[in-house]
Design a protein around this motif. Structure first.
Motif, PDB file in Angstrom:
ATOM      1  N   ARG A  34     -33.887  29.765 -47.271  1.00  0.00           N
ATOM      2  CA  ARG A  34     -32.645  30.133 -46.584  1.00  0.00           C
ATOM      3  C   ARG A  34     -32.604  31.643 -46.351  1.00  0.00           C
ATOM      4  NH1 ARG A  34     -28.810  27.508 -49.430  1.00  0.00           N
ATOM      5  NH2 ARG A  34     -28.529  29.131 -50.980  1.00  0.00           N
ATOM      6  N   CYS A  35     -32.997  32.434 -47.339  1.00  0.00           N
ATOM      7  CA  CYS A  35     -33.003  33.895 -47.166  1.00  0.00           C
ATOM      8  C   CYS A  35     -33.979  34.320 -46.067  1.00  0.00           C
ATOM      9  CB  CYS A  35     -33.310  34.594 -48.485  1.00  0.00           C
ATOM     10  SG  CYS A  35     -31.918  34.573 -49.629  1.00  0.00           S
ATOM     11  N   ILE A  41     -32.230  36.267 -38.495  1.00  0.00           N
ATOM     12  CA  ILE A  41     -31.074  36.531 -37.624  1.00  0.00           C
ATOM     13  C   ILE A  41     -30.329  37.804 -38.057  1.00  0.00           C
ATOM     14  CG2 ILE A  41     -30.797  34.136 -36.921  1.00  0.00           C
ATOM     15  CD1 ILE A  41     -28.479  33.901 -38.922  1.00  0.00           C
ATOM     16  N   ASP A  42     -30.912  38.548 -38.982  1.00  0.00           N
ATOM     17  CA  ASP A  42     -30.320  39.792 -39.480  1.00  0.00           C
ATOM     18  C   ASP A  42     -28.911  39.563 -40.015  1.00  0.00           C
ATOM     19  OD1 ASP A  42     -30.341  42.539 -40.092  1.00  0.00           O
ATOM     20  OD2 ASP A  42     -29.332  43.029 -38.206  1.00  0.00           O
ATOM     21  N   TYR A  43     -28.750  38.472 -40.781  1.00  0.00           N
ATOM     22  CA  TYR A  43     -27.445  38.174 -41.379  1.00  0.00           C
ATOM     23  C   TYR A  43     -27.642  37.555 -42.757  1.00  0.00           C
ATOM     24  CZ  TYR A  43     -22.424  37.237 -41.363  1.00  0.00           C
ATOM     25  OH  TYR A  43     -21.082  37.237 -41.647  1.00  0.00           O
ATOM     26  N   ASN A  44     -28.439  38.249 -43.583  1.00  0.00           N
ATOM     27  CA  ASN A  44     -28.638  37.798 -44.946  1.00  0.00           C
ATOM     28  C   ASN A  44     -27.459  38.293 -45.787  1.00  0.00           C
ATOM     29  OD1 ASN A  44     -29.828  36.658 -47.253  1.00  0.00           O
ATOM     30  ND2 ASN A  44     -31.866  37.376 -46.711  1.00  0.00           N
ATOM     31  N   TYR A  45     -27.487  38.087 -47.080  1.00  0.00           N
ATOM     32  CA  TYR A  45     -26.325  38.354 -47.926  1.00  0.00           C
ATOM     33  C   TYR A  45     -25.793  39.781 -47.843  1.00  0.00           C
ATOM     34  CZ  TYR A  45     -27.089  33.639 -49.456  1.00  0.00           C
ATOM     35  OH  TYR A  45     -27.252  32.276 -49.464  1.00  0.00           O
ATOM     36  N   ASP A  49     -21.927  40.531 -46.522  1.00  0.00           N
ATOM     37  CA  ASP A  49     -20.974  41.330 -47.292  1.00  0.00           C
ATOM     38  C   ASP A  49     -20.434  42.486 -46.456  1.00  0.00           C
ATOM     39  OD1 ASP A  49     -19.634  41.984 -49.814  1.00  0.00           O
ATOM     40  OD2 ASP A  49     -21.013  43.686 -49.890  1.00  0.00           O
ATOM     41  N   GLN A  50     -21.312  43.177 -45.736  1.00  0.00           N
ATOM     42  CA  GLN A  50     -20.895  44.308 -44.899  1.00  0.00           C
ATOM     43  C   GLN A  50     -19.985  43.864 -43.765  1.00  0.00           C
ATOM     44  OE1 GLN A  50     -24.627  46.034 -43.733  1.00  0.00           O
ATOM     45  NE2 GLN A  50     -25.022  46.863 -45.766  1.00  0.00           N
ATOM     46  N   SER A  51     -20.141  42.613 -43.299  1.00  0.00           N
ATOM     47  CA  SER A  51     -19.312  42.119 -42.197  1.00  0.00           C
ATOM     48  C   SER A  51     -17.921  41.688 -42.668  1.00  0.00           C
ATOM     49  CB  SER A  51     -20.010  40.949 -41.485  1.00  0.00           C
ATOM     50  OG  SER A  51     -19.978  39.767 -42.285  1.00  0.00           O
ATOM     51  N   GLY A  52     -17.726  41.644 -43.994  1.00  0.00           N
ATOM     52  CA  GLY A  52     -16.418  41.275 -44.523  1.00  0.00           C
ATOM     53  C   GLY A  52     -16.252  39.799 -44.811  1.00  0.00           C
ATOM     54  N   TYR A  53     -17.376  39.067 -44.808  1.00  0.00           N
ATOM     55  CA  TYR A  53     -17.316  37.629 -45.063  1.00  0.00           C
ATOM     56  C   TYR A  53     -18.269  37.240 -46.180  1.00  0.00           C
ATOM     57  CZ  TYR A  53     -14.854  37.591 -40.652  1.00  0.00           C
ATOM     58  OH  TYR A  53     -13.948  37.843 -39.666  1.00  0.00           O
ATOM     59  N   LEU A  54     -17.837  36.303 -46.976  1.00  0.00           N
ATOM     60  CA  LEU A  54     -18.668  35.676 -47.980  1.00  0.00           C
ATOM     61  C   LEU A  54     -18.976  34.276 -47.481  1.00  0.00           C
ATOM     62  CD1 LEU A  54     -16.520  36.746 -51.052  1.00  0.00           C
ATOM     63  CD2 LEU A  54     -18.508  37.932 -50.094  1.00  0.00           C
ATOM     64  N   CYS A 126     -19.065  37.847 -35.673  1.00  0.00           N
ATOM     65  CA  CYS A 126     -20.241  38.616 -36.103  1.00  0.00           C
ATOM     66  C   CYS A 126     -21.465  37.720 -36.291  1.00  0.00           C
ATOM     67  CB  CYS A 126     -19.941  39.411 -37.364  1.00  0.00           C
ATOM     68  SG  CYS A 126     -19.369  38.431 -38.763  1.00  0.00           S
ATOM     69  N   LEU A 127     -21.272  36.457 -36.655  1.00  0.00           N
ATOM     70  CA  LEU A 127     -22.392  35.508 -36.755  1.00  0.00           C
ATOM     71  C   LEU A 127     -22.721  34.919 -35.387  1.00  0.00           C
ATOM     72  CD1 LEU A 127     -24.456  33.782 -38.349  1.00  0.00           C
ATOM     73  CD2 LEU A 127     -22.636  32.087 -38.591  1.00  0.00           C
TER      74      LEU A 127
END
Length: 135
Positions: A34-35, A41-45, A49-54, A126-127
């Motif tokens: 998964r990682c 897609i440059d949207y790992n953990y 976190d930086q985007s404000g979503y968990l 953002c996703l």
């Protein structure tokens, strides 16, 4: 859809007393793939976190087809199946040499606003903006 694969060699510490991979270790194998997928897609953990979503895992299924054994090289493939309202990722573990199917499964993750703890019913922009060009 987008997919990523990683390989792993089964080590002694993966095994249970029956000399097959302990069932809980498959979750770690899924996480590794998964990682790799999220990195694509440059949207790992860290980016989540930086985007404000968990993105907690809220559902998971593992179907054990054949056991993995010590020294066996396995290939774990993660494939993004859904992203508009949630992240649904399918997993397939195969023997790296023969291609024999060993395990399959999926995880479902949902977006939660970090600041409020509120779950979203649609994936945040953002996703979506990272995935739409890849369709």
């Amino acid at each position: 859809m987008i997919a990523a694969s990683v390989t792993e060699t089964i080590q002694f510490y993966h095994l249970d007393p029956m000399n097959v991979v302990w069932h809980g270790n498959y979750v770690q194998f899924f996480e590794n793939a998964r990682c790799a997928l999220l990195d694509q897609i440059d949207y790992n953990y860290p980016q989540m976190d930086q985007s404000g979503y968990l993105w907690p895992v809220v559902d998971m299924r593992v179907k054990y087809v054949r056991p993995c054994r010590f020294g066996q090289e396995i290939c774990i493939t993660a494939t993004l199946k859904e992203y508009e309202n949630r992240l649904k990722i399918d997993y397939l573990i195969t023997d790296a040499k023969t291609g024999e199917k060993l395990t399959k499964g999926f995880t479902i993750q949902v977006a939660v606003e970090k600041a409020t703890g509120e779950m979203l019913f649609a994936s945040p922009e953002c996703l979506i903006s990272k995935l739409e060009p890849l369709k």
